[in-house]
Scaffold this motif. Structure first.
Motif, PDB file in Angstrom:
ATOM      1  N   ALA A  12       0.666  -1.137  -0.028  1.00 26.18           N
ATOM      2  CA  ALA A  12      -0.192   0.219   0.094  1.00 26.18           C
ATOM      3  C   ALA A  12       0.911   1.100  -0.144  1.00 26.18           C
ATOM      4  O   ALA A  12       0.155   2.410  -0.206  1.00 26.18           O
ATOM      5  CB  ALA A  12      -1.166  -0.007   1.071  1.00 26.18           C
ATOM      6  N   LYS A  13       2.270   1.094   0.292  1.00 22.82           N
ATOM      7  CA  LYS A  13       2.926   2.402   0.197  1.00 22.82           C
ATOM      8  C   LYS A  13       4.473   2.125  -0.535  1.00 22.82           C
ATOM      9  O   LYS A  13       4.721   1.251  -0.414  1.00 22.82           O
ATOM     10  CB  LYS A  13       3.347   2.562   1.780  1.00 22.82           C
ATOM     11  N   LYS A  14       4.881   3.111  -0.616  1.00 24.64           N
ATOM     12  CA  LYS A  14       6.344   3.343  -1.422  1.00 24.64           C
ATOM     13  C   LYS A  14       7.155   4.108  -0.273  1.00 24.64           C
ATOM     14  O   LYS A  14       6.714   5.044   0.160  1.00 24.64           O
ATOM     15  CB  LYS A  14       6.394   3.785  -2.701  1.00 24.64           C
ATOM     16  N   VAL A  15       8.392   3.816  -0.192  1.00 27.17           N
ATOM     17  CA  VAL A  15       9.293   4.377   0.734  1.00 27.17           C
ATOM     18  C   VAL A  15      10.593   4.954   0.112  1.00 27.17           C
ATOM     19  O   VAL A  15      11.080   4.030  -0.744  1.00 27.17           O
ATOM     20  CB  VAL A  15       9.661   3.546   1.909  1.00 27.17           C
ATOM     21  N   TYR A  16      10.782   6.179  -0.026  1.00 33.91           N
ATOM     22  CA  TYR A  16      12.034   6.912  -0.563  1.00 33.91           C
ATOM     23  C   TYR A  16      13.033   7.434   0.504  1.00 33.91           C
ATOM     24  O   TYR A  16      12.577   7.689   1.641  1.00 33.91           O
ATOM     25  CB  TYR A  16      11.472   8.098  -1.473  1.00 33.91           C
ATOM     26  N   ALA A  17      14.384   7.361   0.049  1.00 32.20           N
ATOM     27  CA  ALA A  17      15.199   7.804   0.917  1.00 32.20           C
ATOM     28  C   ALA A  17      15.187   9.260   0.811  1.00 32.20           C
ATOM     29  O   ALA A  17      14.353   9.718   0.078  1.00 32.20           O
ATOM     30  CB  ALA A  17      16.429   7.257   0.189  1.00 32.20           C
ATOM     31  N   THR A  18      15.792  10.021   1.745  1.00 31.49           N
ATOM     32  CA  THR A  18      15.828  11.530   1.468  1.00 31.49           C
ATOM     33  C   THR A  18      17.426  12.128   1.721  1.00 31.49           C
ATOM     34  O   THR A  18      18.196  11.054   1.972  1.00 31.49           O
ATOM     35  CB  THR A  18      14.996  12.177   2.655  1.00 31.49           C
ATOM     36  N   GLU A  19      17.625  13.281   1.812  1.00 33.04           N
ATOM     37  CA  GLU A  19      19.097  13.614   1.773  1.00 33.04           C
ATOM     38  C   GLU A  19      19.474  13.514   3.202  1.00 33.04           C
ATOM     39  O   GLU A  19      20.670  13.198   3.397  1.00 33.04           O
ATOM     40  CB  GLU A  19      19.394  15.054   1.162  1.00 33.04           C
ATOM     41  N   ASP A  20      18.581  13.328   4.210  1.00 38.10           N
ATOM     42  CA  ASP A  20      18.865  12.991   5.493  1.00 38.10           C
ATOM     43  C   ASP A  20      18.694  11.604   5.750  1.00 38.10           C
ATOM     44  O   ASP A  20      17.612  11.199   5.954  1.00 38.10           O
ATOM     45  CB  ASP A  20      17.943  13.905   6.563  1.00 38.10           C
ATOM     46  N   ASP A  21      19.699  10.895   6.288  1.00 35.55           N
ATOM     47  CA  ASP A  21      19.712   9.483   6.551  1.00 35.55           C
ATOM     48  C   ASP A  21      18.707   8.972   7.724  1.00 35.55           C
ATOM     49  O   ASP A  21      18.340   7.841   8.134  1.00 35.55           O
ATOM     50  CB  ASP A  21      21.200   8.856   6.964  1.00 35.55           C
ATOM     51  N   ASN A  22      18.492  10.113   8.603  1.00 35.09           N
ATOM     52  CA  ASN A  22      17.387   9.888   9.664  1.00 35.09           C
ATOM     53  C   ASN A  22      16.092   9.873   9.264  1.00 35.09           C
ATOM     54  O   ASN A  22      15.116   9.304  10.262  1.00 35.09           O
ATOM     55  CB  ASN A  22      17.631  10.963  10.612  1.00 35.09           C
ATOM     56  N   TYR A  23      15.769  10.152   8.174  1.00 36.47           N
ATOM     57  CA  TYR A  23      14.580  10.542   7.477  1.00 36.47           C
ATOM     58  C   TYR A  23      14.042   9.691   6.261  1.00 36.47           C
ATOM     59  O   TYR A  23      14.996   9.581   5.612  1.00 36.47           O
ATOM     60  CB  TYR A  23      13.979  12.079   7.425  1.00 36.47           C
ATOM     61  N   VAL A  24      12.778   9.348   6.149  1.00 29.37           N
ATOM     62  CA  VAL A  24      12.394   8.671   5.026  1.00 29.37           C
ATOM     63  C   VAL A  24      10.966   9.310   4.383  1.00 29.37           C
ATOM     64  O   VAL A  24      10.374   9.929   5.219  1.00 29.37           O
ATOM     65  CB  VAL A  24      12.209   7.032   4.846  1.00 29.37           C
ATOM     66  N   ILE A  25      10.572   9.235   3.330  1.00 29.67           N
ATOM     67  CA  ILE A  25       9.549   9.676   2.833  1.00 29.67           C
ATOM     68  C   ILE A  25       8.471   8.352   2.438  1.00 29.67           C
ATOM     69  O   ILE A  25       9.158   7.554   1.607  1.00 29.67           O
ATOM     70  CB  ILE A  25       9.618  10.805   1.621  1.00 29.67           C
ATOM     71  N   VAL A  26       7.298   8.542   2.960  1.00 31.12           N
ATOM     72  CA  VAL A  26       6.393   7.367   2.494  1.00 31.12           C
ATOM     73  C   VAL A  26       5.312   7.986   1.613  1.00 31.12           C
ATOM     74  O   VAL A  26       4.796   9.140   1.842  1.00 31.12           O
ATOM     75  CB  VAL A  26       5.488   6.747   3.727  1.00 31.12           C
ATOM     76  N   SER A  27       4.940   7.073   0.504  1.00 26.53           N
ATOM     77  CA  SER A  27       4.027   7.587  -0.636  1.00 26.53           C
ATOM     78  C   SER A  27       2.871   6.590  -0.397  1.00 26.53           C
ATOM     79  O   SER A  27       3.251   5.498  -0.827  1.00 26.53           O
ATOM     80  CB  SER A  27       4.638   7.798  -1.785  1.00 26.53           C
ATOM     81  N   TYR A  28       1.537   7.019  -0.196  1.00 24.72           N
ATOM     82  CA  TYR A  28       0.464   6.169  -0.146  1.00 24.72           C
ATOM     83  C   TYR A  28      -0.108   5.728  -1.277  1.00 24.72           C
ATOM     84  O   TYR A  28      -0.412   6.889  -1.871  1.00 24.72           O
ATOM     85  CB  TYR A  28      -0.451   6.698   0.982  1.00 24.72           C
ATOM     86  N   LYS A  29      -0.328   4.647  -1.640  1.00 26.42           N
ATOM     87  CA  LYS A  29      -0.988   4.216  -2.923  1.00 26.42           C
ATOM     88  C   LYS A  29      -2.374   3.908  -2.734  1.00 26.42           C
ATOM     89  O   LYS A  29      -2.989   3.709  -1.530  1.00 26.42           O
ATOM     90  CB  LYS A  29      -0.208   2.923  -3.405  1.00 26.42           C
ATOM     91  N   ASP A  30      -3.285   3.854  -3.884  1.00 25.30           N
ATOM     92  CA  ASP A  30      -4.544   3.480  -3.808  1.00 25.30           C
ATOM     93  C   ASP A  30      -4.802   1.737  -3.774  1.00 25.30           C
ATOM     94  O   ASP A  30      -6.074   1.460  -3.626  1.00 25.30           O
ATOM     95  CB  ASP A  30      -5.564   4.049  -4.852  1.00 25.30           C
ATOM     96  N   ASP A  31      -3.633   1.157  -3.971  1.00 18.63           N
ATOM     97  CA  ASP A  31      -3.687  -0.255  -4.184  1.00 18.63           C
ATOM     98  C   ASP A  31      -3.998  -1.020  -2.672  1.00 18.63           C
ATOM     99  O   ASP A  31      -3.713  -0.533  -1.790  1.00 18.63           O
ATOM    100  CB  ASP A  31      -2.455  -0.849  -4.437  1.00 18.63           C
ATOM    101  N   ALA A  32      -5.226  -1.905  -2.850  1.00 18.82           N
ATOM    102  CA  ALA A  32      -5.323  -2.764  -1.630  1.00 18.82           C
ATOM    103  C   ALA A  32      -5.213  -4.183  -2.081  1.00 18.82           C
ATOM    104  O   ALA A  32      -5.494  -4.757  -3.086  1.00 18.82           O
ATOM    105  CB  ALA A  32      -7.087  -2.475  -1.341  1.00 18.82           C
ATOM    106  N   THR A  33      -4.616  -4.881  -1.012  1.00 17.07           N
ATOM    107  CA  THR A  33      -4.710  -6.494  -0.808  1.00 17.07           C
ATOM    108  C   THR A  33      -5.281  -6.717   0.429  1.00 17.07           C
ATOM    109  O   THR A  33      -5.609  -6.136   1.341  1.00 17.07           O
ATOM    110  CB  THR A  33      -3.289  -6.973  -0.816  1.00 17.07           C
ATOM    111  N   ALA A  34      -5.454  -8.008   0.409  1.00 18.30           N
ATOM    112  CA  ALA A  34      -6.389  -8.888   1.347  1.00 18.30           C
ATOM    113  C   ALA A  34      -5.908 -10.417   1.375  1.00 18.30           C
ATOM    114  O   ALA A  34      -5.525 -10.815   0.390  1.00 18.30           O
ATOM    115  CB  ALA A  34      -7.761  -8.543   1.558  1.00 18.30           C
ATOM    116  N   PHE A  35      -6.228 -10.954   2.570  1.00 21.73           N
ATOM    117  CA  PHE A  35      -6.002 -12.563   2.570  1.00 21.73           C
ATOM    118  C   PHE A  35      -4.723 -12.834   2.015  1.00 21.73           C
ATOM    119  O   PHE A  35      -4.568 -13.536   1.140  1.00 21.73           O
ATOM    120  CB  PHE A  35      -7.175 -13.094   1.809  1.00 21.73           C
ATOM    121  N   ASP A  36      -3.783 -12.060   2.741  1.00 23.64           N
ATOM    122  CA  ASP A  36      -2.508 -12.575   2.639  1.00 23.64           C
ATOM    123  C   ASP A  36      -1.917 -12.248   1.124  1.00 23.64           C
ATOM    124  O   ASP A  36      -1.208 -12.937   0.497  1.00 23.64           O
ATOM    125  CB  ASP A  36      -2.109 -14.126   2.881  1.00 23.64           C
TER     126      ASP A  36
END
Ligand code: UDP
Length: 236
Positions: A12-36
């Motif tokens: 449901a999300k993508k995660v990106y690095a940033t210029e600062d190693d202590n932080y990341v950026i999450v990007s929320y998608k519209d994709d949905a999954t269920a039942f494993d």
């Protein structure tokens, strides 16, 4: 803060690095999954609802003394969070019987518990996230005894705060799943998301389901349920 290289793409999300190693950026998608992951689909606008709602709830929790990964909302779908290593436990709190609890113990949905319950699953896709207890988690070195105690206390505190918050909006908080992370200095913080993907919300008057169960169970009105929760929280 700017997105750099993509580090990870989840369901449901993508995660990106940033210029600062202590932080990341999450990007929320519209994709949905269920039942494993066996059921797949799209819920239009879900990423926006989950990002904004999760950030809003995490800020409420911070004020109530629960440390979280939240740093800054960049836009409707993207948020800067503290980079953590996720403790590989799904922490589930329940106030009312539903879902896998009802199935596992052969009871109906909707039984109100005298006190909330807690359970853990081992986050491991190959093993299909098996249920485990604290002793198993320690034996597998997923977390220390101290970390597990801290996680339990934080999870019950989250329940106290959110249960009361949602009830004021005419919503019963039935159950939810939390994930915790460890920052580079070893602190445990609430991570991942708190949204209609990870909580069961029932209308307090009608018990209408206002969460991902509408997708899991092909009930229809999925987008409208997410929109309704957005409306209750933000009045939009
Ligand atoms: N949950 C989740 N991710 C999971 C499993 C459960 O966010 O991988 C949430 C779910 O939305 C519900 C709560 O945790 O609010 C309890 O889920 P349950 O154990 O009943 O499992 P389910 O019936 O969703 O498979």
């Amino acid at each position: 803060m700017e997105k750099a290289k993509q580090l990870y793409e989840g369901k449901a999300k993508k995660v990106y690095a940033t210029e600062d190693d202590n932080y990341v950026i999450v990007s929320y998608k519209d994709d949905a999954t269920a039942f494993d992951g066996t059921k797949k689909g799209t819920i239009a606008g879900k990423g926006v609802v989950n990002n904004r709602m999760s950030n809003f709830l995490m800020q409420i929790l911070e004020k109530e003394g629960v440390p979280t990964h939240f740093v800054e909302e960049i836009n409707d779908r993207e948020t800067v969070v503290k980079k953590v290593s996720i403790v590989p436990l799904e922490v589930i709190i329940r106030n009312v019987s539903a879902g896998s609890f009802a199935k596992r113990y052969g009871v109906e949905e909707g039984i109100v518990f005298d006190a909330p319950t807690i359970e853990f699953s081992y986050k491991n896709d190959d093993l299909h996230d098996p249920l485990i207890n604290d002793y198993h988690a320690m034996a597998l070195k997923l977390a220390t005894a101290e970390e597990i105690e801290q996680i339990k206390a934080m999870a019950f505190k989250v329940n106290d705060v959110l249960k009361a918050y949602f009830l004021k909006l005419g919503v019963k908080l039935i159950d939810f799943k939390l994930e915790f992370g460890k920052t580079s200095d070893g602190a445990i913080v609430l991570a991942d998301e708190i949204s209609p993907d990870t909580c069961r919300f029932w209308d307090a008057e009608t018990n209408e389901k206002l969460d991902k169960d509408r997708f899991r169970r092909d009930m229809g009105g999925v987008e409208d349920a997410y929109k309704e929760m957005m409306h209750r929280v933000f009045g939009e």
